[in-house]
Enzyme design. Structure first.
Site, PDB file in Angstrom:
ATOM      1  N   PHE A 145      51.966  16.078  42.706  1.00 53.15           N
ATOM      2  CA  PHE A 145      51.256  16.437  41.474  1.00 53.15           C
ATOM      3  C   PHE A 145      49.946  15.661  41.444  1.00 53.15           C
ATOM      4  O   PHE A 145      49.943  14.432  41.347  1.00 53.15           O
ATOM      5  CB  PHE A 145      52.057  16.138  40.201  1.00 53.15           C
ATOM      6  CG  PHE A 145      51.332  16.665  38.991  1.00 53.15           C
ATOM      7  CD1 PHE A 145      51.461  17.989  38.607  1.00 53.15           C
ATOM      8  CD2 PHE A 145      50.440  15.864  38.279  1.00 53.15           C
ATOM      9  CE1 PHE A 145      50.740  18.498  37.527  1.00 53.15           C
ATOM     10  CE2 PHE A 145      49.715  16.369  37.202  1.00 53.15           C
ATOM     11  CZ  PHE A 145      49.865  17.687  36.828  1.00 53.15           C
ATOM     12  N   ASP A 230      46.724   8.512  45.709  1.00 56.88           N
ATOM     13  CA  ASP A 230      46.585   8.903  44.306  1.00 56.88           C
ATOM     14  C   ASP A 230      47.446   7.952  43.484  1.00 56.88           C
ATOM     15  O   ASP A 230      48.657   8.125  43.369  1.00 56.88           O
ATOM     16  CB  ASP A 230      47.022  10.365  44.111  1.00 56.88           C
ATOM     17  CG  ASP A 230      46.872  10.808  42.660  1.00 56.88           C
ATOM     18  OD1 ASP A 230      46.706   9.924  41.784  1.00 56.88           O
ATOM     19  OD2 ASP A 230      46.937  12.025  42.391  1.00 56.88           O
ATOM     20  N   LYS A 259      44.206   7.599  34.095  1.00 53.67           N
ATOM     21  CA  LYS A 259      45.175   7.262  33.040  1.00 53.67           C
ATOM     22  C   LYS A 259      44.920   5.890  32.396  1.00 53.67           C
ATOM     23  O   LYS A 259      44.081   5.785  31.515  1.00 53.67           O
ATOM     24  CB  LYS A 259      46.594   7.367  33.593  1.00 53.67           C
ATOM     25  CG  LYS A 259      46.963   8.822  33.969  1.00 53.67           C
ATOM     26  CD  LYS A 259      48.444   8.976  34.123  1.00 53.67           C
ATOM     27  CE  LYS A 259      48.836  10.312  34.734  1.00 53.67           C
ATOM     28  NZ  LYS A 259      48.809  11.421  33.787  1.00 53.67           N
TER      29      LYS A 259
END
Ligand SMILES: Cc1ncc(COP(=O)(O)O)c(C=O)c1O
Length: 404
Positions: A145, A230, A259
């Site tokens: 993802f 990531d 984030k």
């Protein structure tokens, strides 16, 4: 409180009325928050065990971050990158130092950081590695993802994320996560990068086998391929270290961050890499109006400073042990598996008992917020400011839900 006096049901309906249904939120309407706790429109308090999918690693409204935001709001909020502002240099220097890299390229959302990483890797491939024009490929993992753009969903293996959004961007090869042999076979002379989450968050906090990440590092070095980690969800303290890669003794060529970098206040993402990689970009080749704006930089610099103390990584490691011990004790009592590291856990509920969604709804009724992913899995990612007592409370509520 009498049920029909509650504001929540109408507020839930209201929130659904004029919005695309691209999310399936729990029916809670939050109006304020502090630390690890949120309060809904009816005054009910909940322990936030999702923390904005790790965007709130420092809790809601961390005083240092809020103060930085307020101070910056009163001075300067946006310049665009057409001009330089006085918050930019500190942010880039301090984030680069935290990452042990030469350079930083700030963006806004995680998906933009991923897109940036892909563009930089391709350009590096053509200009530095010497891949023939238009031939570059990037190897990614099944179950990945990395965000929601058309290019990123092109290499998703999740049918919901991908179906009906074609035509898809070419140039990606997908291999099973955790399988070094498959990765080695997929890498060819036109491969410019291997793009991986060091722990797959959205997939259910899937930790690869020990030795996998060092193996990826070695393969990338040997084959002159960039290792792009990531760490948008796994990084910045979540796993008990600044980066999940660090716990495997691995330094990737490029970190993708997002984030928690924005302190739960503003969207801030970034790519960090050395000059031989990020230095391939020239003016006009990449950018973002809001990327690296003064407000974002002011908040994110304080985020980097909080992380530079090491306090949050330590908390995550220590309290993570407590969380995982509590959760492991529930295996066989409604849980079939627990995965994760630090204050990050993926729990598989016995599907015979209830779905992940049902478990989250029942947890919510007991004042704990978490979110399901992929059927019977729940993800826990509380703020790193959570206390030992609050962790015990969350585990007790989960035990009660599983006990029916
Ligand atoms: C590993 C990873 N990469 C990228 C993203 C995309 O970030 P954003 O939603 O900010 O675009 C996410 C979001 O969940 C993520 O977990």
């Amino acid at each position: 409180m009498i049920e029909d006096m509650l504001r929540t049901p109408a507020a839930v309906q209201d929130a659904e009325r004029h919005t695309a249904h691209n999310y399936h939120p729990l029916p809670v309407v939050i109006s304020s928050a502090e630390g690890a706790w949120v309060t809904d429109v009816d005054g009910r308090r909940y322990l936030d065990c999702l923390a904005g999918y790790s965007a709130l690693n420092f809790g809601h409204r961390h005083p240092t971050l809020i103060a930085a935001a307020h101070a910056q709001l009163d001075r300067l909020t946006l310049t665009s990158r057409a001009f330089i502002h006085d918050q930019f240099a500190d942010f880039c220097r301090e984030l680069a130092a935290l990452c042990g890299k030469d350079l930083v390229l700030p963006m806004n959302t995680g998906a933009e950081a991923v897109e940036t990483g892909i563009k930089v890797a391709r350009k590096w491939g053509y200009q530095v590695k010497g891949v023939p024009a238009g031939q570059a490929n990037i190897v990614v993992a099944e179950g990945n993802f990395h965000g929601r753009t058309t290019t990123i969903v092109s290499f998703s293996t999740d049918a919901d994320a991908r179906a009906d959004f074609g035509p898809y961007t070419p140039g990606f090869k997908i291999v099973p996560y955790g399988d070094l042999t498959a990765l080695a076979e997929a890498v060819d002379e036109h491969t410019v990068a291997v793009l991986l989450e060091p722990i797959q968050g959205e997939q259910g906090v899937v930790v690869p086998p020990t030795g996998y990440l060092p193996g990826v590092r070695q393969l990338c070095t040997e084959r002159n391929v960039l290792f792009i980690a990531d760490e948008i969800q796994s990084g910045l303290g979540r796993t008990g270290a600044t980066f999940a890669c660090e716990q495997e003794g691995v330094v990737p060529d490029m970190y993708l961050l997002g984030k928690a970098l924005g302190g739960g206040i503003v969207p801030v993402s970034a790519v960090a890499a050395d000059a031989d990689v990020l230095g391939v970009l020239r003016p006009g080749q990449h950018g973002s109006t809001f990327g690296g704006n003064p407000l974002a930089c002011a908040v994110a610099t304080e985020v980097v400073r909080l992380l530079a103390t090491g306090e949050f990584q330590r908390r995550s490691a220590e309290l993570g042990e407590r969380l995982h011990a509590g959760l492991h004790a529930l295996i066989g009592k409604g849980l079939v598996a627990v995965r994760g590291r630090g204050l990050w856990a993926g729990l598989d509920i016995d599907p015979a008992l209830m779905s992940g969604r049902e478990a989250c709804e029942r947890l919510m009724e007991r004042g704990v917020l978490a979110k399901d992913t992929h059927g019977s899995t729940i993800r826990l990612a509380p703020p790193l400011t959570i206390t030992a007592e609050e962790i015990d409370h969350a585990v007790e509520q989960l035990a009660a839900v599983l006990a029916g």
